[in-house]
Design an enzyme around this catalytic site. Structure first.
Site, mmCIF file in Angstrom:
data_model
loop_
_atom_site.group_PDB
_atom_site.id
_atom_site.type_symbol
_atom_site.label_atom_id
_atom_site.label_comp_id
_atom_site.label_asym_id
_atom_site.label_seq_id
_atom_site.Cartn_x
_atom_site.Cartn_y
_atom_site.Cartn_z
ATOM 1 N N THR A 66 0.861 -1.180 0.000
ATOM 2 C CA THR A 66 0.000 0.000 0.000
ATOM 3 C C THR A 66 0.894 1.226 0.000
ATOM 4 O OG1 THR A 66 -1.738 -1.125 1.244
ATOM 5 C CG2 THR A 66 -1.778 1.275 1.258
ATOM 6 N N ARG A 113 -12.896 -8.690 -4.248
ATOM 7 C CA ARG A 113 -12.727 -8.158 -2.900
ATOM 8 C C ARG A 113 -12.194 -6.738 -2.976
ATOM 9 N NH1 ARG A 113 -8.096 -6.003 0.114
ATOM 10 N NH2 ARG A 113 -8.488 -6.363 2.341
ATOM 11 N N VAL A 114 -12.808 -5.835 -2.243
ATOM 12 C CA VAL A 114 -12.370 -4.443 -2.175
ATOM 13 C C VAL A 114 -11.990 -4.143 -0.741
ATOM 14 C CG1 VAL A 114 -13.041 -2.030 -2.442
ATOM 15 C CG2 VAL A 114 -13.794 -3.726 -4.114
ATOM 16 N N GLY A 115 -10.818 -3.571 -0.543
ATOM 17 C CA GLY A 115 -10.339 -3.271 0.804
ATOM 18 C C GLY A 115 -10.551 -1.833 1.200
ATOM 19 N N ASP A 116 -9.878 -1.445 2.270
ATOM 20 C CA ASP A 116 -10.060 -0.103 2.824
ATOM 21 C C ASP A 116 -9.545 1.000 1.918
ATOM 22 O OD1 ASP A 116 -7.143 0.898 4.162
ATOM 23 O OD2 ASP A 116 -7.354 -1.234 3.797
ATOM 24 N N THR A 122 -2.809 1.893 6.174
ATOM 25 C CA THR A 122 -2.347 0.650 5.567
ATOM 26 C C THR A 122 -2.528 -0.475 6.572
ATOM 27 O OG1 THR A 122 -0.482 -0.459 4.477
ATOM 28 C CG2 THR A 122 0.049 0.947 6.347
ATOM 29 N N GLY A 123 -2.641 -1.686 6.068
ATOM 30 C CA GLY A 123 -2.756 -2.824 6.977
ATOM 31 C C GLY A 123 -3.860 -3.772 6.588
ATOM 32 N N GLY A 160 -7.110 -4.759 5.666
ATOM 33 C CA GLY A 160 -8.214 -3.974 5.132
ATOM 34 C C GLY A 160 -9.531 -4.186 5.848
#
Length: 216
Positions: A85, A113-116, A136-137, A139
């Protein structure tokens, strides 16, 4: 065989304008596409084929999906490490704060899949009267606690970016049940970072510096 799906978001803190993309393929620089969505103004978040269709409409060049995979990243994926990220926060001379975050996501994730990083308030948030944040991290953990926006709420109460960043890490690990990190830049130009992960490289620069300063 899977493909590389990228997420990114960007937010401008004066009018809370934002743009984001999720699970987009064939675009080498998804944060640039997110900025175009912000500038277009019709929507905030476009995903998958819809994001690619908008990119084509806007004349974005497409790349071979194979070009998005480097030997280094392939080895990291094979070792089941996290995706990279990249985040940034900036304050201009007019007092406008902007933040942006871009990622390739988690290796081995389900398609779609969609993350943060694509979600305003989770991976990215900017409000010029308070601060800008990029995360970051993990999600899913970041989404559970709406981390970027949560940092601003803590900062509003504490008026200390470093303390707010550290408290946010406690929130992430205890309530979100995950690990990660944040970078923060407030309206006064004060910077802060915190992470619960072993390593998070960060650099910063201001008008009085000729070259960036790095934390690693």
């Amino acid at each position: 065989e899977g493909s590389v799906e990228l997420d990114a978001s960007i937010m401008e803190g004066d009018r809370l304008r934002s743009g984001a993309v999720g699970a987009v393929t064939r675009i080498a620089h998804p944060v640039t596409l997110a900025r175009r969505i912000l500038e277009d103004g019709r929507h905030v978040l476009l995903v998958a084929e819809g994001a690619l269709a908008f990119a084509r409409e806007q004349g974005f060049p497409e790349c071979d999906p194979a070009e998005l995979i480097t030997d280094r990243q392939l080895k990291r994926w094979e070792a089941a490490q996290r995706g990279n990220t990249v985040g940034a926060v900036a304050l201009d001379r007019h007092g406008t704060i902007a933040a942006a975050t871009s990622t390739g996501g988690s290796p081995g994730k389900l398609s779609g899949r969609v993350g943060d990083s694509a979600l305003i308030g989770c991976g990215t948030y900017a409000e010029s009267t308070l601060a800008g944040v990029s995360c970051t991290g993990d999600g899913e953990a970041i989404i559970r606690v709406v981390l970027a926006r949560r940092v601003l709420e803590i900062l509003k109460a504490l008026d200390n970016p470093e303390h707010a960043a550290r408290v946010a890490m406690d929130v992430l690990t205890e309530e979100g049940r995950g690990q990660g990190g944040v970078i923060v830049l407030d309206w006064r130009g004060r910077t802060a970072l915190a992470h619960s992960t072993p390593f998070m490289p960060v650099g910063w620069i201001n008008p009085s510096q000729d070259t960036p300063v790095f934390s690693f």
